[in-house]
Structure formats: structure tokens, C-alpha cells
Design a protein around this motif. Structure first.
Motif, PDB file in Angstrom:
ATOM      1  N   THR A   1     -17.986 -39.550   8.637  1.00  0.00           N
ATOM      2  CA  THR A   1     -19.356 -40.033   8.810  1.00  0.00           C
ATOM      3  C   THR A   1     -19.985 -39.371  10.029  1.00  0.00           C
ATOM      4  O   THR A   1     -19.270 -38.927  10.934  1.00  0.00           O
ATOM      5  CB  THR A   1     -19.376 -41.555   9.033  1.00  0.00           C
ATOM      6  OG1 THR A   1     -18.700 -41.826  10.263  1.00  0.00           O
ATOM      7  CG2 THR A   1     -18.692 -42.303   7.904  1.00  0.00           C
ATOM      8  N   PRO A   2     -21.340 -39.297  10.090  1.00  0.00           N
ATOM      9  CA  PRO A   2     -22.017 -38.713  11.267  1.00  0.00           C
ATOM     10  C   PRO A   2     -21.585 -39.384  12.564  1.00  0.00           C
ATOM     11  O   PRO A   2     -21.393 -38.702  13.580  1.00  0.00           O
ATOM     12  CB  PRO A   2     -23.500 -38.968  10.989  1.00  0.00           C
ATOM     13  CG  PRO A   2     -23.605 -39.098   9.502  1.00  0.00           C
ATOM     14  CD  PRO A   2     -22.300 -39.681   9.039  1.00  0.00           C
ATOM     15  N   GLU A   3     -21.403 -40.728  12.518  1.00  0.00           N
ATOM     16  CA  GLU A   3     -20.996 -41.442  13.735  1.00  0.00           C
ATOM     17  C   GLU A   3     -19.630 -40.958  14.204  1.00  0.00           C
ATOM     18  O   GLU A   3     -19.427 -40.655  15.381  1.00  0.00           O
ATOM     19  CB  GLU A   3     -20.918 -42.952  13.480  1.00  0.00           C
ATOM     20  CG  GLU A   3     -22.261 -43.638  13.286  1.00  0.00           C
ATOM     21  CD  GLU A   3     -22.841 -43.448  11.870  1.00  0.00           C
ATOM     22  OE1 GLU A   3     -23.980 -43.811  11.667  1.00  0.00           O
ATOM     23  OE2 GLU A   3     -22.135 -42.903  10.981  1.00  0.00           O
ATOM     24  N   ASP A   4     -18.696 -40.881  13.245  1.00  0.00           N
ATOM     25  CA  ASP A   4     -17.355 -40.440  13.607  1.00  0.00           C
ATOM     26  C   ASP A   4     -17.351 -38.995  14.095  1.00  0.00           C
ATOM     27  O   ASP A   4     -16.605 -38.625  15.004  1.00  0.00           O
ATOM     28  CB  ASP A   4     -16.411 -40.576  12.394  1.00  0.00           C
ATOM     29  CG  ASP A   4     -16.081 -42.034  12.122  1.00  0.00           C
ATOM     30  OD1 ASP A   4     -15.540 -42.317  11.042  1.00  0.00           O
ATOM     31  OD2 ASP A   4     -16.355 -42.879  12.994  1.00  0.00           O
TER      32      ASP A   4
ATOM     33  N   VAL B   1     -16.677 -35.058  18.326  1.00  0.00           N
ATOM     34  CA  VAL B   1     -17.142 -33.906  19.104  1.00  0.00           C
ATOM     35  C   VAL B   1     -17.162 -34.250  20.599  1.00  0.00           C
ATOM     36  O   VAL B   1     -16.747 -33.452  21.436  1.00  0.00           O
ATOM     37  CB  VAL B   1     -18.540 -33.445  18.606  1.00  0.00           C
ATOM     38  CG1 VAL B   1     -19.159 -32.447  19.580  1.00  0.00           C
ATOM     39  CG2 VAL B   1     -18.416 -32.838  17.216  1.00  0.00           C
ATOM     40  N   GLU B   2     -17.596 -35.468  20.890  1.00  0.00           N
ATOM     41  CA  GLU B   2     -17.615 -35.896  22.294  1.00  0.00           C
ATOM     42  C   GLU B   2     -16.222 -35.864  22.908  1.00  0.00           C
ATOM     43  O   GLU B   2     -16.022 -35.361  24.013  1.00  0.00           O
ATOM     44  CB  GLU B   2     -18.157 -37.327  22.385  1.00  0.00           C
ATOM     45  CG  GLU B   2     -19.556 -37.380  22.992  1.00  0.00           C
ATOM     46  CD  GLU B   2     -20.058 -38.808  23.021  1.00  0.00           C
ATOM     47  OE1 GLU B   2     -21.077 -39.055  22.366  1.00  0.00           O
ATOM     48  OE2 GLU B   2     -19.406 -39.662  23.670  1.00  0.00           O
TER      49      GLU B   2
ATOM     50  N   ILE C   1     -15.124 -32.295  23.411  1.00  0.00           N
ATOM     51  CA  ILE C   1     -15.784 -31.687  24.571  1.00  0.00           C
ATOM     52  C   ILE C   1     -15.105 -32.186  25.855  1.00  0.00           C
ATOM     53  O   ILE C   1     -14.785 -31.405  26.749  1.00  0.00           O
ATOM     54  CB  ILE C   1     -17.301 -32.002  24.579  1.00  0.00           C
ATOM     55  CG1 ILE C   1     -17.985 -31.223  23.442  1.00  0.00           C
ATOM     56  CG2 ILE C   1     -17.940 -31.648  25.932  1.00  0.00           C
ATOM     57  CD1 ILE C   1     -19.452 -31.563  23.241  1.00  0.00           C
ATOM     58  N   ASP C   2     -14.831 -33.514  25.864  1.00  0.00           N
ATOM     59  CA  ASP C   2     -14.126 -34.088  27.018  1.00  0.00           C
ATOM     60  C   ASP C   2     -12.778 -33.413  27.240  1.00  0.00           C
ATOM     61  O   ASP C   2     -12.344 -33.198  28.357  1.00  0.00           O
ATOM     62  CB  ASP C   2     -13.889 -35.589  26.805  1.00  0.00           C
ATOM     63  CG  ASP C   2     -15.141 -36.393  27.114  1.00  0.00           C
ATOM     64  OD1 ASP C   2     -16.094 -35.797  27.661  1.00  0.00           O
ATOM     65  OD2 ASP C   2     -15.170 -37.589  26.790  1.00  0.00           O
ATOM     66  N   ARG C   3     -12.114 -33.123  26.126  1.00  0.00           N
ATOM     67  CA  ARG C   3     -10.779 -32.529  26.236  1.00  0.00           C
ATOM     68  C   ARG C   3     -10.838 -31.043  26.572  1.00  0.00           C
ATOM     69  O   ARG C   3      -9.812 -30.386  26.716  1.00  0.00           O
ATOM     70  CB  ARG C   3     -10.038 -32.677  24.902  1.00  0.00           C
ATOM     71  CG  ARG C   3      -9.531 -34.075  24.647  1.00  0.00           C
ATOM     72  CD  ARG C   3      -8.653 -34.044  23.425  1.00  0.00           C
ATOM     73  NE  ARG C   3      -8.282 -35.399  23.013  1.00  0.00           N
ATOM     74  CZ  ARG C   3      -7.608 -35.645  21.893  1.00  0.00           C
ATOM     75  NH1 ARG C   3      -7.249 -34.662  21.097  1.00  0.00           N
ATOM     76  NH2 ARG C   3      -7.305 -36.874  21.580  1.00  0.00           N
ATOM     77  N   GLY C   4     -12.081 -30.503  26.561  1.00  0.00           N
ATOM     78  CA  GLY C   4     -12.226 -29.094  26.890  1.00  0.00           C
ATOM     79  C   GLY C   4     -11.915 -28.166  25.739  1.00  0.00           C
ATOM     80  O   GLY C   4     -11.623 -26.993  25.923  1.00  0.00           O
ATOM     81  N   GLU C   5     -11.954 -28.667  24.513  1.00  0.00           N
ATOM     82  CA  GLU C   5     -11.686 -27.785  23.381  1.00  0.00           C
ATOM     83  C   GLU C   5     -12.974 -27.212  22.792  1.00  0.00           C
ATOM     84  O   GLU C   5     -12.957 -26.185  22.133  1.00  0.00           O
ATOM     85  CB  GLU C   5     -10.913 -28.556  22.295  1.00  0.00           C
ATOM     86  CG  GLU C   5      -9.610 -29.112  22.853  1.00  0.00           C
ATOM     87  CD  GLU C   5      -8.595 -29.429  21.777  1.00  0.00           C
ATOM     88  OE1 GLU C   5      -8.213 -30.590  21.670  1.00  0.00           O
ATOM     89  OE2 GLU C   5      -8.207 -28.497  21.059  1.00  0.00           O
ATOM     90  N   LEU C   6     -14.095 -27.917  23.008  1.00  0.00           N
ATOM     91  CA  LEU C   6     -15.399 -27.461  22.514  1.00  0.00           C
ATOM     92  C   LEU C   6     -16.392 -27.489  23.654  1.00  0.00           C
ATOM     93  O   LEU C   6     -16.195 -28.178  24.648  1.00  0.00           O
ATOM     94  CB  LEU C   6     -15.910 -28.402  21.410  1.00  0.00           C
ATOM     95  CG  LEU C   6     -15.131 -28.536  20.113  1.00  0.00           C
ATOM     96  CD1 LEU C   6     -15.848 -29.521  19.198  1.00  0.00           C
ATOM     97  CD2 LEU C   6     -14.959 -27.202  19.423  1.00  0.00           C
ATOM     98  N   TYR C   7     -17.463 -26.722  23.513  1.00  0.00           N
ATOM     99  CA  TYR C   7     -18.588 -26.899  24.447  1.00  0.00           C
ATOM    100  C   TYR C   7     -19.889 -26.609  23.723  1.00  0.00           C
ATOM    101  O   TYR C   7     -19.909 -26.084  22.613  1.00  0.00           O
ATOM    102  CB  TYR C   7     -18.409 -26.028  25.689  1.00  0.00           C
ATOM    103  CG  TYR C   7     -18.598 -24.547  25.482  1.00  0.00           C
ATOM    104  CD1 TYR C   7     -19.742 -23.907  25.976  1.00  0.00           C
ATOM    105  CD2 TYR C   7     -17.636 -23.786  24.819  1.00  0.00           C
ATOM    106  CE1 TYR C   7     -19.905 -22.547  25.788  1.00  0.00           C
ATOM    107  CE2 TYR C   7     -17.800 -22.430  24.640  1.00  0.00           C
ATOM    108  CZ  TYR C   7     -18.937 -21.808  25.130  1.00  0.00           C
ATOM    109  OH  TYR C   7     -19.096 -20.472  24.948  1.00  0.00           O
ATOM    110  N   GLU C   8     -20.980 -27.007  24.359  1.00  0.00           N
ATOM    111  CA  GLU C   8     -22.296 -26.889  23.763  1.00  0.00           C
ATOM    112  C   GLU C   8     -23.058 -25.808  24.518  1.00  0.00           C
ATOM    113  O   GLU C   8     -23.657 -26.078  25.563  1.00  0.00           O
ATOM    114  CB  GLU C   8     -22.997 -28.253  23.879  1.00  0.00           C
ATOM    115  CG  GLU C   8     -24.101 -28.461  22.874  1.00  0.00           C
ATOM    116  CD  GLU C   8     -24.632 -29.907  22.892  1.00  0.00           C
ATOM    117  OE1 GLU C   8     -25.299 -30.301  21.948  1.00  0.00           O
ATOM    118  OE2 GLU C   8     -24.369 -30.635  23.870  1.00  0.00           O
TER     119      GLU C   8
END
Lengths: 290, 440
Positions: free
Chosen positions: A262-265, A270-271, A274-281
Motif C-alpha cells: 500500500t502507499p502508506e506502507d 522508504v523512510e 533512508i534512515d538506514r542509509g540505503e536510499l536517499y532523495e
């Protein structure tokens, strides 16, 4: 002492339960009342073992196994006092069909308000496909009996155990249904009916390929379920992350929806990533692998 | 009840529960109940509970409360509510664990039945002829009869004498074999005698002849005892009236004597003795509730195989299971090997212990006792036999026919036949699906 019945309950309904009855007396059995009113102390579950992990230490093992059924996952627990069961679990190579008898186990984190429900295994035994199918049928029949009791109750909400019994509802069901009514109000019966239909369809060749678990994704709050979503989201971003700007958020959203996220999940996942440092924006609306 | 308005019985009930808790008028209660239901659209049962709770009453004394007639009381029910007339009431001093204690015992009756009762706590300011309303009593079984018990949680209140019709006219109970329950009186039923023997017993120094056996109909079998020679014949069909049902180890037993009638019946459509013996399929929840039955067929998954299953050693004198070559009764003996399974069968509605003998075990496992003896010798432990049984039978669904009795450990079924249950999952799933979608 009458022996406790081994209830057949689908994983999703079991996991949805939030009512635990524990009498003050020592050694008195605890009961989990599911949303449709199964009053469970002992459960018999059959499913596909998909993972086994020791979350304790070698000296003090705490085996957590996940068992998949047509509606979701059972979390099977074997601690120090279930060493025999733990030994069997640790020797198994998923996937296998596994039958589990066990007792209700419920845990509410000190700072949380959500109850996590699992099965403290008394015994496990590797089985074959036909026993799994047979279990689905028995669980479906059990759920249908409860839904039928609700139907009677909706016509006369004042009926007690005796009243329901006089309509042919077994006492062990009537009692649980009334407890559920008190705690959950009127559960979403249409939803459980649909779940029941999907589960039964997995037994019929004409519905081949339409596996109920796609329609009823497992709850994602606990342990492995969340990790599964995270790794799926990571995979999606990896596939879409082509240009220097990274993957477009709308594309990720579409692909996630195809995977039943779902979009919420997705946003939550993603958040976390990002916190874990695997993704960024890199820029607004774009996501990139680190 | 003063008027016929729809709230009146509910107001009465609330008032009864609040009696002695708070002094409040029925008009006020009715207004309040109306407001809840009509203005706030709260379901009636929720409204009643809320009001009782608000005034500090015990809401568990209402809501879904059933007022039971005495003839439908079942043994071992944790909470029963009824209106009855006191037939007899006798105080008695007993020695409890905390010293002497006063209890009251006697008989209560309504227009359907009479039952013995015992009051263990509190006072009982009622006498013969008074009508009382009893909430939250519980029942037990004693000498095959339902017995009402009143404890600390029981609430007794007086009723008007005309709340019950005078006298104790007993309703005639028409029942099929499988519907017979311990404590039932004045039973009428039509059964075929499937098996019978004549026995002589001594009752208070007097020799009596009685006839015992099995009788049944299309719903199953029941044990019977006749204390009178009605000229019963095996395979005969009889219309029996005025009988009663007692029990032994949970198994109901239809009992009749010269005060009853028992007449032969001609009925070509009645199931034959063989058909009746075939046993009907019964759910384990129902079997556990009944406490026992003869000639029933059950289906359940083997969810546990108990210690004491596999190769065992028996005393050659008394057939008791022996440990380390020593019989409890006969001392050191040369044990005789036997093979059996003690399995828990569970169908999700109930659980029973099932005892499966050597012959049936050999058939289910496909191995003879001799082969198992050899395997045990090679492995130097009989455990390998149990392991093999677990491997082959645990988590399997079995269909078992036999006789069930109950004791403190629950219901036990001695198997006369046992085989893997044949379940056609696909067609059963399809039928269930149609039922659900058709009934939506």
C-alpha cells in the motif's frame, strides 16, 4: 479436567486478535478470543514453513518460525522449555508443510498498545500437501460455523449461550462469539467471509493461480513481514533507478502497488530505508540507491 | 408486570438486578432506557448493561440471561437461571475444611421436572411451597441425576406464588437414542433391541432379574436396563414410555421398570440391528458434551501420541500394563508383549483419548507386532516402535468406531475399528463454498 480443544483458525484471524482472557488464578489457562469468536487456548495449525530463526542465543535458544497459510502467517515460538520442538525446527529446511500444535502466546511491548500473537509450540510434525488441504477445509468449516452464529445473533442480539445453543450453535462457539461481541463489537464479518471464500478457492483447481494470500497480505507489523516489504521496495528502486536523477516516485508507487504494497506502507518503508542509509532523495520526488 | 409496553420486562429485569444496590423507581429506569435506545440508538442489551453498571450493579446478572426450565438442565453447567417452587428444604450441618458449616439441601420443582439442590453459601429463608428465582446457580451430576448447586455467586430472590403453575405435572419427553441425557425423566422413545442379556442381581437382600443391553434407532445406540420382564426379544422394536435416564461413567443408560410401558411395534422401515450397530458419525464436541456413548464413529486428527503407546508388556495373570517385569498386583511376572496406541484425536470441536489395540495398530501401521519386536531388539529400545507410530500417524485424520466413556481425564474411546479417514477435500470445499455464496 477436560482437554483443551485444538482450534483450527486461519493465521490472519488469529493475528488480528486483541482479546486475551487471563484469569488471576495460577496455572489457569489463558484464552485468546479471535474477532469472530474462536476462544483459543490450544491451536492446531498446518501450513508451509517459510523461515526458522534462532532469535535467542545458543545456550538460551528462542526459535521463531513462520508458517504460511492461505491468509497470512503464523509465528511459531519454541523457547528453552520447548527444546525438543526447537531441535526439530532447527533441522528443517524451508519450505516444508508443517503441522503444529501449540498454546496461545501473546506479547504486548511495555511501551506499545498493540498485542503480538504467536503460538508456543507443543509439537511439530512434517506433513504432506493433503494434510494441509484438509486443514484448510477444517479451518474454513470452523470459521463458517462462527459466521453462522453471528448471523443468528444479528437477528436477535440478546441471545445468550443457551439461546444460541437452541438455534443449534455449539456451546464452545456460542460462548466465544458472545465474548467477541462484547470486545470487538461487530467485527467486519464481510471481510472474514471473503477471506474464507478465498481460502476455500485455493482447494479448487478452477481457481488455480488465484492464491488467497495475494489478496490477504500478511500483517506487516511484526519482524520478518516488515523486512520482506523493505527488501521488495529496495528491489523496485534498484530496477527503476536508471538515470542520474534516480527513480521517479510515481513509478515506484505503481510498482509497489503491483506487489501488494500500500502507499502508506511504501512511504514508511522508504523512510526506514533512508534512515538506514540505503536510499536517499537527490531531488524532491526522486529516490536513489546510495 | 403493570403494563404491556415493550420496555416493561426489561425494566423489571434491571430493577431486579439493582434491587438492594440502589433505590430507584421503575419510571425513572424506563425513561433512562428509552433515552439510550431511542435517542442514542444504542442496542437494547448494551443500554441495559450500561444502566446497571452506572448504578453500581452487576451487569453480568443480565444480558443474554436464559431462564431455563428444570427438565432442560444439563449436568456440569457453570451458570443456570430458573424459577422454581421449593418442594423440600432441610438445613444440615457438615464438616467443611474450615470447620462446621450449615448447608441446605432439598428438592426444587417446576412444571417440567423436579431436581435435588444444595445451597453451600448464604441463607435460605424459604420453605415448602415458596416460589424463588435463582440466578447463577451451577449444576453437577450425582448418581446419574442433575443436581443444582448454589454457591457464593448465586442470587436467590422471592417470586409471587403464581409465577409458576401449581403442582409438578411432568412433561413427557420424546427423544431419539442419541438425545437421551442423564437426568431425563418421563421419557418416551422407540428403539430396536440390538443386544441383550438377562442378569440376576441382589438389591437389598432380594434377588431381582434384570435385562440389560443395547438398543438404538437411526441416531445411534444407547445402553438400557429393564427392571421388569417385558418379554423383550433381540431385534424387536419397542415403544417405551415413562422411562428415565441415568448414567455410568458418563454413558447414558435408559432405565425402565414395571411402572413404565413397553410394547412391541411393527415397523419395516426401522433400521436393522446391523445398520444401527454401524455407528453414526458424531462430532467430538457433541461426544464430549454427552460424556460417553456406545457404538459411535468419530473423525479427528491425531494431534498427540501419548507415552505408553507402542510395544508394552502386560501381566499374564491380569493383563495390566507392567513396568520392569513387575505387576502392581501379581509382583514379579514374565510379561507378555502387546502393541497399542494411546492417541489424542481432535476435530477442532472436542478432543478424546483413543485406545487402539494390537490388531488395529498393525493394520494402521502396516507392520506386525513381531516385526516391531525385532526392530526394538535391534535398536535395543522399544522407543523406536513409538517413533515409527508417530511418524506414520501423527497429524493424520482417522475414522474410529467404538465405545466412549468419561472420567476425570475426559472422554476415552476404545476403538473397535480404526482406519485413515477418506476426505474428498475438493468436493467438500466446493459444497462449502456453494453454501457460503448461496447463503450470502
Amino acid at each position: 479436567m477436560e482437554r483443551e480443544i485444538a482450534w483450527r483458525v486461519f493465521a490472519r484471524e488469529y493475528g488480528d486478535s486483541t482479546l486475551l482472557l487471563r484469569s488471576g488464578e495460577e496455572r489457569a489457562p489463558a484464552y485468546l478470543v479471535t474477532p469472530t469468536g474462536a476462544k483459543v487456548n490450544r491451536i492446531y495449525a498446518v501450513g508451509t514453513l517459510v523461515s526458522v530463526e534462532n532469535k535467542g542465543t545458543e545456550e538460551e535458544p528462542m526459535w521463531i518460525a513462520r508458517l504460511n497459510d492461505p491468509t497470512g502467517f503464523f509465528f511459531i515460538f519454541a523457547g528453552q522449555h520447548q527444546r525438543d520442538v526447537g531441535a526439530v525446527l532447527s533441522s528443517l529446511q524451508p519450505p516444508v508443510f508443517l503441522a503444529v500444535t501449540g498454546k496461545v502466546r501473546a506479547y504486548t511491548p511495555p511501551d506499545g498498545d498493540r498485542m503480538y500473537v504467536s503460538v508456543r509450540a507443543e509439537g511439530v510434525h512434517v506433513v504432506e500437501g493433503p494434510q494441509y488441504d484438509d486443514w484448510i477445509l477444517d479451518s474454513a468449516r470452523s470459521l463458517k460455523e462462527r459466521l453462522d452464529a453471528w448471523k443468528i445473533l444479528s437477528e436477535d442480539p440478546e441471545l445468550g449461550v443457551e439461546g444460541l445453543a437452541s438455534h443449534g450453535v455449539g456451546r464452545h462457539i456460542a460462548e466465544g462469539v458472545l465474548l467477541a461481541q462484547e470486545h470487538y463489537g461487530r467485527p467486519n464479518l464481510g471481510w472474514y467471509r471473503d477471506m474464507l471464500v478465498s481460502a476455500l478457492q485455493t482447494l479448487l483447481p478452477e481457481y488455480d493461480g488465484l492464491h488467497a494470500s495475494h489478496m490477504f497480505p500478511a500483517p506487516q507489523e511484526e519482524g520478518g513481514g516488515g523486512e520482506e516489504v523493505l527488501s521488495r521496495v529496495l528491489e523496485i528502486v534498484r530496477e527503476l533507478d536508471e538515470g542520474p536523477q534516480g527513480a521517479i516516485w510515481e513509478d515506484i508507487l505503481d510498482r509497489a502497488a503491483e506487489s501488494g504494497i500500500t502507499p502508506e506502507d511504501l512511504e514508511e518503508a522508504v523512510e526506514i530505508l533512508i534512515d538506514r542509509g540505503e536510499l536517499y532523495e537527490p531531488v524532491l520526488g526522486r529516490i536513489k540507491l546510495v | 408486570m403493570e403494563n404491556g409496553n415493550e420496555y416493561a420486562p426489561h425494566v423489571e429485569e434491571i430493577a431486579r438486578v439493582l434491587e438492594g444496590v440502589i433505590d430507584i423507581g421503575k419510571d425513572e429506569l424506563e425513561n433512562e432506557l428509552r433515552t439510550y435506545v431511542e435517542h442514542y440508538k444504542v442496542p437494547l442489551y448494551v443500554a441495559k448493561r450500561s444502566i446497571v453498571k452506572k448504578y453500581g450493579g452487576n451487569e453480568r446478572l443480565l444480558g443474554g440471561m436464559e431462564w431455563t426450565k428444570l427438565n432442560s438442565l444439563m449436568p456440569n453447567t457453570p451458570s443456570v437461571n430458573f424459577v422454581a417452587r421449593v418442594v423440600t428444604a432441610n438445613p444440615k450441618e457438615i464438616n467443611g475444611p474450615d470447620g462446621p458449616k450449615r448447608i441446605v439441601y432439598g428438592i426444587l420443582g417446576d412444571d417440567t421436572a423436579t431436581v435435588p439442590f444444595t445451597l453451600w453459601e448464604g441463607s435460605f429463608p424459604y420453605e415448602k411451597g415458596d416460589v424463588i428465582r435463582v440466578r447463577n446457580a451451577y449444576t453437577k451430576e450425582w448418581q446419574g441425576q442433575v443436581q443444582v448447586n448454589m454457591g457464593a455467586r448465586t442470587v436467590i430472590s422471592p417470586e409471587e406464588p403464581d409465577a409458576l403453575p401449581p403442582g409438578f405435572t411432568r412433561e413427557v419427553v420424546e427423544a431419539k437414542a442419541s438425545e437421551l441425557r442423564p437426568g431425563m425423566r418421563n421419557v418416551s422413545t422407540t428403539l430396536r433391541i440390538v443386544d441383550m442379556e438377562k442378569r440376576e442381581v441382589e438389591v437389598s437382600g432380594e434377588k431381582k432379574v434384570l435385562f440389560t443391553g443395547l438398543a438404538g434407532d437411526d441416531t445411534g445406540l444407547v445402553r438400557f436396563t429393564s427392571w421388569h420382564d417385558f418379554g423383550l426379544k433381540r431385534d424387536g422394536i419397542y415403544r417405551i414410555t415413562g422411562a428415565y435416564v441415568n448414567s455410568w461413567r458418563g454413558v447414558p443408560r435408559l432405565t425402565f421398570d414395571e411402572k413404565c410401558s413397553c410394547d412391541p411395534v411393527e415397523d419395516d422401515s426401522f433400521p436393522s440391528s446391523e445398520e444401527i450397530r454401524g455407528g453414526r458419525l458424531i462430532g467430538l464436541g457433541e461426544l464430549v458434551e454427552m460424556g460417553g456413548a456406545v457404538g459411535v464413529t468419530i473423525r479427528g486428527v491425531v494431534i498427540d501420541i501419548k507415552p505408553g503407546s507402542g510395544l508394552i508388556s502386560r501381566c499374564p495373570e491380569c493383563r495390566r500394563v507392567i513396568q520392569k517385569g513387575t505387576c502392581m498386583v501379581h509382583g514379579k511376572v514374565k510379561g507378555v508383549n502387546d502393541l497399542r496406541i494411546k492417541a489424542i484425536l481432535d476435530d477442532g470441536t472436542g478432543a478424546v483419548t483413543t485406545i487402539i489395540n494390537r490388531e488395529l495398530t498393525e493394520r494402521l501401521t502396516g507392520k506386525t507386532m513381531r516385526e516391531y519386536e525385532e526392530e526394538a531388539r535391534d535398536a535395543m529400545t522399544p522407543e523406536v516402535v513409538r517413533d515409527d507410530i508417530v511418524e506414520k500417524l501423527l497429524a493424520r485424520k482417522l475414522e474410529v468406531r467404538g465405545n466412549a466413556t468419561s472420567d476425570d481425564f475426559g472422554v476415552m474411546l476404545i476403538a473397535e475399528d480404526a482406519r485413515p479417514a477418506a476426505v474428498d477435500v475438493e468436493s467438500e470445499a466446493r459444497a462449502l463454498l456453494q453454501e457460503i455464496e448461496g447463503g450470502a
